[in-house]
Design a protein around this motif. Structure first.
Motif, PDB file in Angstrom:
ATOM      1  N   GLU A  52       0.836  -1.195   0.000  1.00  0.00           N
ATOM      2  CA  GLU A  52       0.000   0.000   0.000  1.00  0.00           C
ATOM      3  C   GLU A  52       0.880   1.258   0.000  1.00  0.00           C
ATOM      4  N   ARG A  72      -8.475   7.855  -2.387  1.00  0.00           N
ATOM      5  CA  ARG A  72      -8.794   6.732  -1.520  1.00  0.00           C
ATOM      6  C   ARG A  72      -8.328   5.457  -2.228  1.00  0.00           C
ATOM      7  N   GLU A  74      -8.353   1.288  -2.464  1.00  0.00           N
ATOM      8  CA  GLU A  74      -9.012   0.029  -2.098  1.00  0.00           C
ATOM      9  C   GLU A  74      -8.172  -1.097  -2.664  1.00  0.00           C
TER      10      GLU A  74
END
Length: 75
Positions: A52, A72, A74
């Motif tokens: 990430e 954002r 995911e």
């Protein structure tokens, strides 16, 4: 591995594309729409082992203009 990055203009930043969509919807009779914010969705196909933190670096360096946009992630 796949990741989705959603990039949107920050609150308070004018969104002329969103306003154009809102206006067009109103002209088509959809008067219940009071506001539209337009953004982008980026789907990434990533190699195994991508973290990430790697995706955050991609966002910070290229995928989002962090002065005016938020993002954002995911996984």
């Amino acid at each position: 591995m796949k990741a989705k990055v959603t990039v949107m203009l920050k609150d308070g930043v004018l969104d002329p594309q969103g306003e154009a969509v809102r206006h067009a919807l109103s002209a088509m009779g959809f008067d219940e729409v009071e506001g539209v914010r337009q953004g982008k969705l980026i789907e990434l196909d990533l190699a195994k082992g991508t973290t990430e933190a790697d995706i955050v670096a991609m966002c910070e360096k290229l995928l989002a203009n962090t002065v005016i946009e938020s993002y954002r992630i995911e996984m």
